[in-house]
Design a protein around this motif. Structure first.
Motif, mmCIF file in Angstrom:
data_model
loop_
_atom_site.group_PDB
_atom_site.id
_atom_site.type_symbol
_atom_site.label_atom_id
_atom_site.label_comp_id
_atom_site.label_asym_id
_atom_site.label_seq_id
_atom_site.Cartn_x
_atom_site.Cartn_y
_atom_site.Cartn_z
ATOM 1 N N THR A 120 0.805 -1.004 -0.343
ATOM 2 C CA THR A 120 -0.057 0.158 0.253
ATOM 3 C C THR A 120 1.060 1.361 -0.069
ATOM 4 O O THR A 120 1.883 1.180 0.558
ATOM 5 C CB THR A 120 -0.630 0.018 1.030
ATOM 6 O OG1 THR A 120 -0.532 -0.344 2.078
ATOM 7 C CG2 THR A 120 -1.818 -1.362 0.928
ATOM 8 N N PRO A 121 0.289 2.314 -0.330
ATOM 9 C CA PRO A 121 1.097 3.726 -0.868
ATOM 10 C C PRO A 121 1.661 4.166 1.211
ATOM 11 O O PRO A 121 1.065 3.947 2.040
ATOM 12 C CB PRO A 121 0.291 4.661 -1.415
ATOM 13 C CG PRO A 121 -0.815 3.782 -1.955
ATOM 14 C CD PRO A 121 -1.384 2.182 -1.313
ATOM 15 N N GLY A 122 3.187 4.542 1.075
ATOM 16 C CA GLY A 122 3.407 4.660 1.961
ATOM 17 C C GLY A 122 3.012 5.888 3.628
ATOM 18 O O GLY A 122 3.629 5.830 4.268
ATOM 19 N N ASN A 123 1.890 6.898 2.492
ATOM 20 C CA ASN A 123 1.227 8.175 3.731
ATOM 21 C C ASN A 123 -0.243 7.724 3.456
ATOM 22 O O ASN A 123 -0.791 7.381 2.141
ATOM 23 C CB ASN A 123 2.404 9.132 3.625
ATOM 24 C CG ASN A 123 2.268 10.051 2.562
ATOM 25 O OD1 ASN A 123 0.723 10.231 1.412
ATOM 26 N ND2 ASN A 123 2.835 9.946 1.896
ATOM 27 N N THR A 124 -0.938 8.162 3.544
ATOM 28 C CA THR A 124 -2.205 8.471 3.886
ATOM 29 C C THR A 124 -2.889 9.595 2.227
ATOM 30 O O THR A 124 -3.947 9.376 2.002
ATOM 31 C CB THR A 124 -3.190 8.879 4.899
ATOM 32 O OG1 THR A 124 -3.005 8.640 5.993
ATOM 33 C CG2 THR A 124 -4.825 9.246 4.518
ATOM 34 N N ALA A 125 -2.037 10.476 2.385
ATOM 35 C CA ALA A 125 -2.081 11.327 1.397
ATOM 36 C C ALA A 125 -1.872 10.287 -0.061
ATOM 37 O O ALA A 125 -2.821 10.524 -1.015
ATOM 38 C CB ALA A 125 -0.941 12.936 1.366
ATOM 39 N N LEU A 126 -1.416 9.932 -0.185
ATOM 40 C CA LEU A 126 -1.360 9.113 -1.465
ATOM 41 C C LEU A 126 -2.100 8.051 -1.672
ATOM 42 O O LEU A 126 -2.449 7.743 -2.901
ATOM 43 C CB LEU A 126 0.650 8.546 -1.561
ATOM 44 C CG LEU A 126 1.196 8.910 -1.930
ATOM 45 C CD1 LEU A 126 2.542 7.822 -1.201
ATOM 46 C CD2 LEU A 126 1.688 9.668 -3.307
ATOM 47 N N LEU A 127 -3.287 7.164 -0.716
ATOM 48 C CA LEU A 127 -3.806 6.908 -0.878
ATOM 49 C C LEU A 127 -5.082 8.005 -1.431
ATOM 50 O O LEU A 127 -6.247 7.064 -2.880
ATOM 51 C CB LEU A 127 -4.735 6.890 0.361
ATOM 52 C CG LEU A 127 -3.578 5.308 0.967
ATOM 53 C CD1 LEU A 127 -3.699 4.445 2.482
ATOM 54 C CD2 LEU A 127 -4.020 4.230 0.094
ATOM 55 N N HIS A 128 -5.409 9.318 -0.906
ATOM 56 C CA HIS A 128 -5.990 9.659 -1.007
ATOM 57 C C HIS A 128 -5.624 10.414 -2.372
ATOM 58 O O HIS A 128 -7.027 10.421 -2.903
ATOM 59 C CB HIS A 128 -6.115 11.134 -0.636
ATOM 60 C CG HIS A 128 -6.974 11.128 1.160
ATOM 61 N ND1 HIS A 128 -8.128 10.586 1.191
ATOM 62 C CD2 HIS A 128 -6.603 11.308 2.362
ATOM 63 C CE1 HIS A 128 -8.273 10.496 2.310
ATOM 64 N NE2 HIS A 128 -7.131 10.899 3.296
ATOM 65 N N ALA A 129 -4.605 10.437 -3.175
ATOM 66 C CA ALA A 129 -4.222 10.448 -4.014
ATOM 67 C C ALA A 129 -4.410 9.320 -5.342
ATOM 68 O O ALA A 129 -5.233 9.910 -6.163
ATOM 69 C CB ALA A 129 -2.839 10.859 -4.733
ATOM 70 N N GLU A 130 -4.962 8.378 -4.801
ATOM 71 C CA GLU A 130 -5.190 7.074 -5.872
ATOM 72 C C GLU A 130 -6.678 7.055 -5.989
ATOM 73 O O GLU A 130 -6.837 6.795 -7.021
ATOM 74 C CB GLU A 130 -4.137 5.905 -5.314
ATOM 75 C CG GLU A 130 -5.013 4.044 -6.009
ATOM 76 C CD GLU A 130 -4.680 3.502 -5.370
ATOM 77 O OE1 GLU A 130 -5.366 2.624 -5.525
ATOM 78 O OE2 GLU A 130 -3.838 3.431 -4.305
ATOM 79 N N ALA A 131 -7.480 7.474 -4.493
ATOM 80 C CA ALA A 131 -9.039 7.965 -4.723
ATOM 81 C C ALA A 131 -9.271 9.027 -6.398
ATOM 82 O O ALA A 131 -10.475 8.949 -6.471
ATOM 83 C CB ALA A 131 -9.149 7.740 -3.888
#
Length: 205
Positions: A120-131
């Motif tokens: 999974t992406p290394g931080n929450t911001a990248l998870l939001h970016a993917e979405a």
């Protein structure tokens, strides 16, 4: 048509021109009806294009914002790791027909889930970016289809408008002029025939 190339001054010639004029008038009416429908549909598609364009731009801005935050938090190396395990998107749409003009409609974008084996992406911001980028892809698909549909229907409306103009301004007036000339020629011919018959009857008497 001109006097040199037009049909002979006969009833058969007049019937042919009358038929051609009726066909041209009917054709112009049908084309004008088609043009009204196309214009209405084109206006609807233009509004859909503008709405989808705005939605796509908003989604891209949001995705870029989250991506920048993720890179700032984790560094550029986290971006490459975040893209691992992502599959290719699948874009689909179906066609609609507006008075015989086929154009794309109802776009959809299927984006596969991240592979379960991928990190999974290394931080929450990248998870939001993917979405957010998933939403941007979906919005971009709708925008592209709306833009293409508006272009196709708009082009057909322009072509139909040219055909109506050619009929109303050129072909129909020429046929009406030819018909009037034939009517006059036939009237004169019938008058001359009547005079000759009276003259012949007078001589026999």
């Amino acid at each position: 048509m001109t006097a040199a190339t037009g049909p002979p001054p006969s009833r058969a010639g007049r019937l042919r021109v009358r038929h051609s004029l009726d066909v041209a008038l009917r054709g112009a009416e049908l084309l004008e009806r088609k043009l009204r429908i196309l214009r209405t549909r084109h206006e609807t598609l233009l509004r859909a294009e503008e709405t989808s364009a705005q939605a796509w731009r908003r989604a891209v801005r949001e995705a870029e914002t989250w991506l920048l935050r993720g890179v700032v938090l984790g560094g550029e190396h986290t971006l490459e790791a975040a893209t691992e395990g992502l599959g290719a998107a699948d874009f689909t749409w179906r066609e609609e027909s507006t008075v015989g003009v086929r154009h794309p409609a109802l776009a959809s974008c299927r984006i596969p889930d991240r592979s379960p084996d991928a990190a999974t992406p290394g931080n929450t911001a990248l998870l939001h970016a993917e979405a957010a980028y998933r939403q941007a892809l979906s919005a971009g698909t709708e925008y592209a289809v709306a833009q293409q549909a508006a272009r196709i229907v708009g082009a057909e409306a322009g072509h139909t408008r040219q055909r109506v103009r050619a009929l109303r301004r050129h072909w129909i007036p020429r046929l009406e002029e030819t018909l009037a000339r034939l009517d006059l020629a036939l009237e004169e011919s019938e008058h001359e025939d009547a005079v000759r018959r009276r003259w012949a009857a007078a001589r026999r008497g």
